[in-house]
Scaffold this motif. Sequence first.
Motif, PDB file in Angstrom:
ATOM      1  N   ALA A 182       1.001  -1.447   0.023  1.00  0.00           N
ATOM      2  CA  ALA A 182      -0.265   0.064   0.362  1.00  0.00           C
ATOM      3  C   ALA A 182       0.842   0.870  -0.121  1.00  0.00           C
ATOM      4  N   LEU A 183       1.788   0.944   0.560  1.00  0.00           N
ATOM      5  CA  LEU A 183       2.974   2.194   0.387  1.00  0.00           C
ATOM      6  C   LEU A 183       3.768   2.194  -0.169  1.00  0.00           C
ATOM      7  N   GLY A 184       3.524   1.499  -1.688  1.00  0.00           N
ATOM      8  CA  GLY A 184       4.510   1.748  -2.925  1.00  0.00           C
ATOM      9  C   GLY A 184       5.168   0.399  -3.385  1.00  0.00           C
ATOM     10  N   MET A 198      -3.028   8.611   3.921  1.00  0.00           N
ATOM     11  CA  MET A 198      -3.468   9.876   4.021  1.00  0.00           C
ATOM     12  C   MET A 198      -3.799  10.033   5.763  1.00  0.00           C
ATOM     13  N   ALA A 199      -3.543   8.125   6.198  1.00  0.00           N
ATOM     14  CA  ALA A 199      -4.776   8.377   7.644  1.00  0.00           C
ATOM     15  C   ALA A 199      -3.621   9.150   8.356  1.00  0.00           C
ATOM     16  N   PRO A 200      -2.587   8.872   8.864  1.00  0.00           N
ATOM     17  CA  PRO A 200      -1.735   8.899   9.316  1.00  0.00           C
ATOM     18  C   PRO A 200      -1.401  10.073   9.427  1.00  0.00           C
ATOM     19  N   TRP A 247      -2.759  16.284  12.023  1.00  0.00           N
ATOM     20  CA  TRP A 247      -3.029  17.424  12.074  1.00  0.00           C
ATOM     21  C   TRP A 247      -4.628  17.667  13.121  1.00  0.00           C
ATOM     22  N   LEU A 248      -4.577  16.133  13.462  1.00  0.00           N
ATOM     23  CA  LEU A 248      -6.148  16.390  14.609  1.00  0.00           C
ATOM     24  C   LEU A 248      -5.295  16.962  15.400  1.00  0.00           C
ATOM     25  N   LEU A 249      -3.945  16.407  15.833  1.00  0.00           N
ATOM     26  CA  LEU A 249      -3.380  16.371  17.288  1.00  0.00           C
ATOM     27  C   LEU A 249      -2.397  18.108  17.138  1.00  0.00           C
ATOM     28  N   LEU A 250      -2.724  18.909  15.684  1.00  0.00           N
ATOM     29  CA  LEU A 250      -1.930  20.492  16.659  1.00  0.00           C
ATOM     30  C   LEU A 250      -2.507  20.669  17.398  1.00  0.00           C
ATOM     31  N   PRO A 251      -2.344  21.735  18.033  1.00  0.00           N
ATOM     32  CA  PRO A 251      -2.924  22.677  18.603  1.00  0.00           C
ATOM     33  C   PRO A 251      -3.637  24.392  18.362  1.00  0.00           C
ATOM     34  N   ALA A 276      -7.466  18.454   3.078  1.00  0.00           N
ATOM     35  CA  ALA A 276      -6.441  17.635   3.199  1.00  0.00           C
ATOM     36  C   ALA A 276      -7.229  16.204   2.681  1.00  0.00           C
ATOM     37  N   GLY A 277      -8.333  15.385   2.557  1.00  0.00           N
ATOM     38  CA  GLY A 277      -8.857  14.498   2.442  1.00  0.00           C
ATOM     39  C   GLY A 277      -8.928  14.382   0.860  1.00  0.00           C
TER      40      GLY A 277
END
Length: 136
Positions: free
Chosen positions: A17-19, A51-53, A58-62, A75-76
């Motif tokens: 999946a990563l190529g 894309m998920a990681p 990005w969800l963890l950014l302050p 981004a998605g």
Amino acid sequence: MNLVKTRPNPVQWLWYALGGRLPDRCREWVLHDTTSRSWIWRHAARSTVLMAPLMAVWLLLPAPILLRLALVLMAGLVGYFYSFVYMEEAAENRLAKHGYPRGTGKRVRAEAHRDEDEAALARYIAQYRRPEQNES
């Protein structure tokens, strides 16, 4: 033609999946993966693994949650857009990496749908390409 398809294990699939390139014993499975009826869904799954990681980070950014969610959504959308725009090329590259000539995926998918395509063409011709009749 019934070919033996050796499936990759989960770690090998993740590498694929990563190529990455799978072992030769999985070669027929790669052809199946890129030409089966569900090949588009399989491509979407591989794209999600890529894309998920990044989206999770990005969800963890302050920042405010709405801003983070908007970033992940945009981004998605962009990621999936480009993934699906170049889906056929990506499938052909995977096949070439596993020793198949370029164009194999497109040819195999076209052969699988030849009868459906011919029937659709016949319906189109019957509906829209009737011979013009002379009005006397």
